[in-house]
Design a protein around this motif. Structure first.
Motif, PDB file in Angstrom:
ATOM      1  N   ALA A 136      21.228  46.056  19.212  1.00  0.00           N
ATOM      2  CA  ALA A 136      20.524  44.779  19.348  1.00  0.00           C
ATOM      3  C   ALA A 136      21.325  43.806  20.217  1.00  0.00           C
ATOM      4  CB  ALA A 136      20.294  44.162  17.973  1.00  0.00           C
ATOM      5  N   ASP A 168      22.300  43.659  23.309  1.00  0.00           N
ATOM      6  CA  ASP A 168      21.818  43.246  24.624  1.00  0.00           C
ATOM      7  C   ASP A 168      20.713  42.202  24.516  1.00  0.00           C
ATOM      8  OD1 ASP A 168      20.234  45.262  23.535  1.00  0.00           O
ATOM      9  OD2 ASP A 168      19.985  46.344  25.417  1.00  0.00           O
ATOM     10  N   SER A 169      19.812  42.332  23.537  1.00  0.00           N
ATOM     11  CA  SER A 169      18.747  41.331  23.386  1.00  0.00           C
ATOM     12  C   SER A 169      19.298  40.027  22.806  1.00  0.00           C
ATOM     13  CB  SER A 169      17.588  41.860  22.547  1.00  0.00           C
ATOM     14  OG  SER A 169      18.019  42.176  21.253  1.00  0.00           O
ATOM     15  N   ALA A 229      21.038  38.383  25.709  1.00  0.00           N
ATOM     16  CA  ALA A 229      20.059  37.838  26.667  1.00  0.00           C
ATOM     17  C   ALA A 229      19.519  36.503  26.175  1.00  0.00           C
ATOM     18  CB  ALA A 229      18.930  38.839  26.887  1.00  0.00           C
ATOM     19  N   TRP A 230      19.203  36.421  24.870  1.00  0.00           N
ATOM     20  CA  TRP A 230      18.755  35.144  24.300  1.00  0.00           C
ATOM     21  C   TRP A 230      19.831  34.081  24.469  1.00  0.00           C
ATOM     22  CZ3 TRP A 230      21.358  32.854  20.177  1.00  0.00           C
ATOM     23  CH2 TRP A 230      20.826  31.633  19.749  1.00  0.00           C
ATOM     24  N   ASP A 236      28.762  42.977  29.828  1.00  0.00           N
ATOM     25  CA  ASP A 236      28.208  43.926  28.865  1.00  0.00           C
ATOM     26  C   ASP A 236      29.103  45.161  28.883  1.00  0.00           C
ATOM     27  OD1 ASP A 236      26.776  45.796  27.406  1.00  0.00           O
ATOM     28  OD2 ASP A 236      24.843  45.220  28.274  1.00  0.00           O
ATOM     29  N   GLU A 283      14.404  37.130  14.529  1.00  0.00           N
ATOM     30  CA  GLU A 283      15.013  37.314  15.834  1.00  0.00           C
ATOM     31  C   GLU A 283      15.605  35.974  16.269  1.00  0.00           C
ATOM     32  OE1 GLU A 283      15.151  40.182  17.781  1.00  0.00           O
ATOM     33  OE2 GLU A 283      14.496  41.108  15.920  1.00  0.00           O
TER      34      GLU A 283
END
Length: 177
Positions: free
Chosen positions: A15, A17-18, A21-22, A39, A143
């Motif tokens: 999770a 990477d998401s 990104a947020w 990353d 999320e």
């Protein structure tokens, strides 16, 4: 200010990477920082610590050296943080000194608190200043989104304040270990 956002997990299906990104989207709304995403899944690090520095290790270490501060995005695995993150942290040493670090952690009920507690000890030994506030996410509940943005803003305010203060101090007098 140059802030390096480090994604600490390299697992397939992660999770991180998401979440990163947020966080990067939130951080890029500010006009007082430039964000560089590091990353760890995009680095070809050796499986074992080599006798000589590899090009990938040098690329990572150089990015750490350029940064004025850091935000580490980490999951919690078994009350700790990923081995991939520890390996990357250990590739640099002087490059971390006298710079601030903040944390975005995620997990289930613990929201990554144990991982951050362990990272605070590691980063203290690297002569960084770990800011007090952090972003802690329970990904089973929700999320990342607008509800977590105030926590992200507070943590970034602290990273920026310490980053500017420590950059000025380093310019006036080299940091001694």
């Amino acid at each position: 200010m140059r802030i390096a956002v480090i994604v600490g997990s390299t697992r397939e299906g992660r999770a991180g990477d998401s979440v990163a990104a947020w966080f990067v989207r939130v951080a890029k709304q500010r006009d007082d920082i430039d964000v560089e995403l590091l990353d760890l899944a995009e680095f070809d690090f050796p499986a074992r610590y080599p006798q000589v520095v590899t090009a990938e290790m040098d690329r990572f270490t150089s990015a750490i050296g350029r940064a004025d501060g850091f935000v580490v995005v980490t999951p919690e695995y078994n009350r700790g943080f990923p081995a991939s993150l520890k390996q990357a942290i250990d590739f640099a040493y002087d490059e971390w000194h006298a710079k601030p670090v903040g944390f975005v952690s995620y997990g289930c009920r613990s929201r990554g608190f144990h991982a951050v507690a362990a990272l605070r000890v590691v980063f203290a030994d690297l002569h960084t200043h770990a800011v007090r506030d952090e972003v802690a996410l329970d990904l089973m509940a929700n999320e990342p989104g607008p509800a977590q943005e105030p926590a992200a803003a507070t943590m970034l305010d602290q990273v920026v304040w310490w980053g500017e203060t420590l950059r000025t101090a380093r310019a006036a007098r080299p940091y001694v270990t």
